[in-house]
Enzyme design. Structure first.
Site, PDB file in Angstrom:
ATOM      1  N   THR A 104       0.860  -1.182   0.000  1.00 47.51           N
ATOM      2  CA  THR A 104       0.000   0.000   0.000  1.00 47.51           C
ATOM      3  C   THR A 104       0.896   1.231   0.000  1.00 47.51           C
ATOM      4  O   THR A 104       1.598   1.492   0.979  1.00 47.51           O
ATOM      5  CB  THR A 104      -0.930   0.015   1.224  1.00 47.51           C
ATOM      6  OG1 THR A 104      -1.793  -1.123   1.173  1.00 47.51           O
ATOM      7  CG2 THR A 104      -1.783   1.277   1.245  1.00 47.51           C
ATOM      8  N   LYS A 110      -7.852   1.770  -2.892  1.00 45.86           N
ATOM      9  CA  LYS A 110      -7.508   1.406  -1.511  1.00 45.86           C
ATOM     10  C   LYS A 110      -7.535   2.622  -0.595  1.00 45.86           C
ATOM     11  O   LYS A 110      -8.132   2.591   0.494  1.00 45.86           O
ATOM     12  CB  LYS A 110      -6.117   0.754  -1.489  1.00 45.86           C
ATOM     13  CG  LYS A 110      -5.517   0.511  -0.099  1.00 45.86           C
ATOM     14  CD  LYS A 110      -6.219  -0.607   0.643  1.00 45.86           C
ATOM     15  CE  LYS A 110      -5.636  -0.806   2.050  1.00 45.86           C
ATOM     16  NZ  LYS A 110      -4.331  -1.474   2.037  1.00 45.86           N
ATOM     17  N   LYS A 154      -0.981   5.380   8.500  1.00 42.38           N
ATOM     18  CA  LYS A 154      -0.240   5.364   7.231  1.00 42.38           C
ATOM     19  C   LYS A 154      -1.177   5.555   6.039  1.00 42.38           C
ATOM     20  O   LYS A 154      -0.916   6.380   5.157  1.00 42.38           O
ATOM     21  CB  LYS A 154       0.508   4.037   7.076  1.00 42.38           C
ATOM     22  CG  LYS A 154       1.150   3.844   5.706  1.00 42.38           C
ATOM     23  CD  LYS A 154       1.601   2.414   5.472  1.00 42.38           C
ATOM     24  CE  LYS A 154       2.012   2.211   4.025  1.00 42.38           C
ATOM     25  NZ  LYS A 154       2.374   0.812   3.729  1.00 42.38           N
TER      26      LYS A 154
END
Length: 326
Positions: free
Chosen positions: A119, A194, A269
């Site tokens: 990611t 995402k 994050k």
């Protein structure tokens, strides 16, 4: 019938040997599921303990990343950041393997499929894909959702950015590791999906947690609020699956003292990645940046290793007593 270069992948053809780089909490179980499904996997990680665990689960390991990549048809990466990925592709002293070694793109045979499940920033994903294509390879970004539990159970969701032929080529192996595989568009689209999804999740978990703390102040039981909101317009995943209070959803991390699940550090994050995208695109967002700030503070003040639903404890601890109470 056209020939496939050594290490290459033809659209629709069975996928050959896989180099799996990054065997941590997510990557390790994903690699195990591939091996169980009959794929040939050679793994590598910079952490010796991760390699030991992989070998204990039947995964062959290599001494360097370049060794793992040699002869692979697919190079699957699950790395901590975009910098790690780009360094690995290019071959810098900070990349995996020994300093000074060629990068993964140079070590791989022509036509290798580079499948990144990390990611990272959307711009970094697009840059990584461009580097792979320029080097004569194929590229797919496929970040995951579902956490460690999903990685172990093979029930992850993959959000995929790729050319249609490349998507079809990797779909079978993704379906081994996940229960839902969504082609979101061209390179970078998987990462875009995402971070948009997790921005919704982070914001909604804060909202649900604030509502429960407010309910406590107003004398509502957790069960009463859950029974109403879960069947009304407040219904959402953060409430009905990952409920931040113990009791109403017995499988939620709140019943295990907020053992993750999906850790607060990871939510911080992902929200930072969303913030970067908001700033680069000029979106007039207010809740996304606020959620990023809230989870940054939560992670820094002891919540990094707790489930992200533990944000409710932070909200509760910082709340004032109702008027008239000590």
């Amino acid at each position: 019938m056209s020939e496939t270069p050594t290490g290459g992948v033809q659209p629709g053809a069975p996928i050959g040997p896989i180099a799996f780089l990054g065997l941590g909490h997510m990557g390790g179980p994903m690699a195990v599921n591939l091996v169980k499904a009959g794929y040939t996997v050679t793994g590598y990680d910079v952490v010796p303990a991760a390699l030991e665990t992989a070998r204990a689960h039947g995964i062959a390991t290599a001494d360097t990343a370049a060794d793992a990549v040699a002869g692979a048809a697919v190079v699957l990466t699950m790395l901590p950041s975009g910098k790690h990925l780009l360094d690995a592709y290019r071959g810098t002293p900070d990349g995996p393997g020994q300093p000074g070694q060629d990068g993964l793109l140079a070590a791989a045979a022509p036509g290798t499929m580079f499948l990144d499940c990390s990611t990272i920033n959307v711009d970094e994903a697009r840059e990584a894909s461009a580097l792979a294509v320029e080097a004569g390879h194929r590229a797919v970004d496929a970040p995951v959702s579902g956490g460690v539990v999903g990685a172990e159970a093979g029930t992850l969701t993959f959000m995929v950015g790729a050319d249609p032929d490349d998507f079809e080529a990797v779909r079978p192996m993704l379906e081994v590791m996940g229960k839902r595989v969504v082609h979101c568009g061209a390179h970078g689209a998987g990462q875009a999906a995402k971070i948009c999804n997790n921005m919704i999740l982070g914001i909604s978990m804060i909202a649900v947690s604030e509502a429960f703390v407010l309910g406590e102040k107003l004398g509502l039981t957790h069960q009463a609020l859950f029974d109403v909101a879960s069947a009304a317009s407040g219904q959402c995943w953060a409430l009905t699956t990952n409920c931040p209070v113990p009791g109403p959803v017995p499988t939620s991390p709140a019943n295990r003292d907020y053992q993750p699940g999906f850790a607060g550090a990871l939510m911080a994050k992902d929200l930072k990645l969303a913030l970067n995208a908001l700033e680069s695109t000029g979106v007039a967002a207010r809740l996304g940046p606020m959620a990023s700030e809230i989870y940054d503070t939560f992670a820094a003040e002891g919540g990094a290793g707790r489930d992200f639903s533990g944000i409710i404890t932070d909200i509760r601890d910082k709340s004032e007593q109702p008027r008239g109470q000590a």
